[in-house]
Scaffold this motif. Structure first.
Motif, PDB file in Angstrom:
ATOM      1  N   ILE A   1      58.969  45.277  47.519  1.00 26.17           N
ATOM      2  CA  ILE A   1      60.047  44.298  47.397  1.00 26.17           C
ATOM      3  C   ILE A   1      59.835  43.195  48.438  1.00 26.17           C
ATOM      4  O   ILE A   1      59.643  43.484  49.622  1.00 26.17           O
ATOM      5  CB  ILE A   1      61.428  44.962  47.600  1.00 26.17           C
ATOM      6  N   ILE A   2      59.846  41.940  47.984  1.00 34.87           N
ATOM      7  CA  ILE A   2      59.693  40.804  48.901  1.00 34.87           C
ATOM      8  C   ILE A   2      60.965  39.952  48.984  1.00 34.87           C
ATOM      9  O   ILE A   2      61.077  39.106  49.852  1.00 34.87           O
ATOM     10  CB  ILE A   2      58.475  39.928  48.536  1.00 34.87           C
ATOM     11  N   LYS A   3      61.909  40.174  48.067  1.00 32.43           N
ATOM     12  CA  LYS A   3      63.234  39.540  48.122  1.00 32.43           C
ATOM     13  C   LYS A   3      64.233  40.585  47.657  1.00 32.43           C
ATOM     14  O   LYS A   3      64.123  41.113  46.548  1.00 32.43           O
ATOM     15  CB  LYS A   3      63.294  38.312  47.217  1.00 32.43           C
ATOM     16  N   SER A   4      65.188  40.907  48.512  1.00 33.31           N
ATOM     17  CA  SER A   4      66.176  41.948  48.207  1.00 33.31           C
ATOM     18  C   SER A   4      67.036  41.583  47.004  1.00 33.31           C
ATOM     19  O   SER A   4      67.238  40.398  46.704  1.00 33.31           O
ATOM     20  CB  SER A   4      67.089  42.178  49.407  1.00 33.31           C
ATOM     21  N   SER A   5      67.576  42.614  46.351  1.00 28.58           N
ATOM     22  CA  SER A   5      68.527  42.371  45.262  1.00 28.58           C
ATOM     23  C   SER A   5      69.857  41.914  45.864  1.00 28.58           C
ATOM     24  O   SER A   5      70.190  42.267  46.999  1.00 28.58           O
ATOM     25  CB  SER A   5      68.717  43.626  44.419  1.00 28.58           C
ATOM     26  N   SER A   6      70.614  41.145  45.103  1.00 25.74           N
ATOM     27  CA  SER A   6      71.887  40.607  45.596  1.00 25.74           C
ATOM     28  C   SER A   6      72.858  41.694  46.025  1.00 25.74           C
ATOM     29  O   SER A   6      73.624  41.511  46.971  1.00 25.74           O
ATOM     30  CB  SER A   6      72.557  39.740  44.523  1.00 25.74           C
ATOM     31  N   ASP A   7      72.833  42.833  45.325  1.00 26.16           N
ATOM     32  CA  ASP A   7      73.778  43.895  45.663  1.00 26.16           C
ATOM     33  C   ASP A   7      73.255  44.841  46.745  1.00 26.16           C
ATOM     34  O   ASP A   7      73.933  45.784  47.128  1.00 26.16           O
ATOM     35  CB  ASP A   7      74.182  44.680  44.419  1.00 26.16           C
ATOM     36  N   GLY A   8      72.019  44.615  47.245  1.00 29.87           N
ATOM     37  CA  GLY A   8      71.468  45.413  48.323  1.00 29.87           C
ATOM     38  C   GLY A   8      70.855  46.742  47.895  1.00 29.87           C
ATOM     39  O   GLY A   8      70.447  47.532  48.735  1.00 29.87           O
ATOM     40  N   THR A   9      70.759  46.979  46.593  1.00 28.63           N
ATOM     41  CA  THR A   9      70.152  48.222  46.115  1.00 28.63           C
ATOM     42  C   THR A   9      68.687  48.298  46.505  1.00 28.63           C
ATOM     43  O   THR A   9      68.209  49.337  46.950  1.00 28.63           O
ATOM     44  CB  THR A   9      70.303  48.357  44.588  1.00 28.63           C
ATOM     45  N   PHE A  10      67.964  47.204  46.338  1.00 27.85           N
ATOM     46  CA  PHE A  10      66.546  47.136  46.690  1.00 27.85           C
ATOM     47  C   PHE A  10      66.387  46.168  47.848  1.00 27.85           C
ATOM     48  O   PHE A  10      66.908  45.053  47.803  1.00 27.85           O
ATOM     49  CB  PHE A  10      65.716  46.698  45.481  1.00 27.85           C
ATOM     50  N   ILE A  11      65.669  46.615  48.909  1.00 27.24           N
ATOM     51  CA  ILE A  11      65.558  45.797  50.118  1.00 27.24           C
ATOM     52  C   ILE A  11      64.093  45.454  50.412  1.00 27.24           C
ATOM     53  O   ILE A  11      63.182  46.159  49.985  1.00 27.24           O
ATOM     54  CB  ILE A  11      66.204  46.504  51.324  1.00 27.24           C
ATOM     55  N   VAL A  12      63.912  44.387  51.153  1.00 27.87           N
ATOM     56  CA  VAL A  12      62.574  43.917  51.515  1.00 27.87           C
ATOM     57  C   VAL A  12      61.780  45.051  52.167  1.00 27.87           C
ATOM     58  O   VAL A  12      62.295  45.770  53.032  1.00 27.87           O
ATOM     59  CB  VAL A  12      62.663  42.698  52.454  1.00 27.87           C
ATOM     60  N   GLY A  13      60.540  45.216  51.703  1.00 27.91           N
ATOM     61  CA  GLY A  13      59.649  46.228  52.244  1.00 27.91           C
ATOM     62  C   GLY A  13      59.641  47.531  51.472  1.00 27.91           C
ATOM     63  O   GLY A  13      58.733  48.344  51.608  1.00 27.91           O
ATOM     64  N   GLU A  14      60.638  47.761  50.639  1.00 26.43           N
ATOM     65  CA  GLU A  14      60.730  48.992  49.863  1.00 26.43           C
ATOM     66  C   GLU A  14      59.624  49.061  48.813  1.00 26.43           C
ATOM     67  O   GLU A  14      59.264  48.046  48.218  1.00 26.43           O
ATOM     68  CB  GLU A  14      62.101  49.034  49.183  1.00 26.43           C
TER      69      GLU A  14
END
Length: 82
Positions: free
Chosen positions: A14-27
């Motif tokens: 992941i290089i840009k997190s999802s708006s709701d924070g489910t997926f975060i940068v670096g995951e």
């Protein structure tokens, strides 16, 4: 890449997190054949049908230092040591 462009059974970072924070940068994530989104750090998966638009608005890039290993009944994602 946006979620809709991700290939099945390929690892992504992941290089840009999802708006709701489910997926975060670096995951590290991958898409299963049944379209579930799997997370190494989250140690689980989210069925695509449970995802909202603000969950799927993340951006990802190929994670070439990870690999997906598939057996008859499971998948794992592991870091490739160099």
């Amino acid at each position: 890449m946006k979620h809709s462009s991700l290939e099945i059974l390929k690892p992504y970072r992941i290089i840009k997190s999802s708006s709701d924070g489910t997926f975060i940068v670096g995951e590290i994530i991958w898409i299963s054949e049944n379209k579930d989104i799997n997370s190494v750090q989250g140690k689980g998966f989210i069925p695509l049908i449970e995802c909202k638009n603000d969950t799927l608005d993340f951006e990802a890039e190929s994670a070439n230092d990870w690999e997906i290993i598939r057996s008859a009944h499971s998948e794992i994602c592991r870091h490739i040591s160099k």
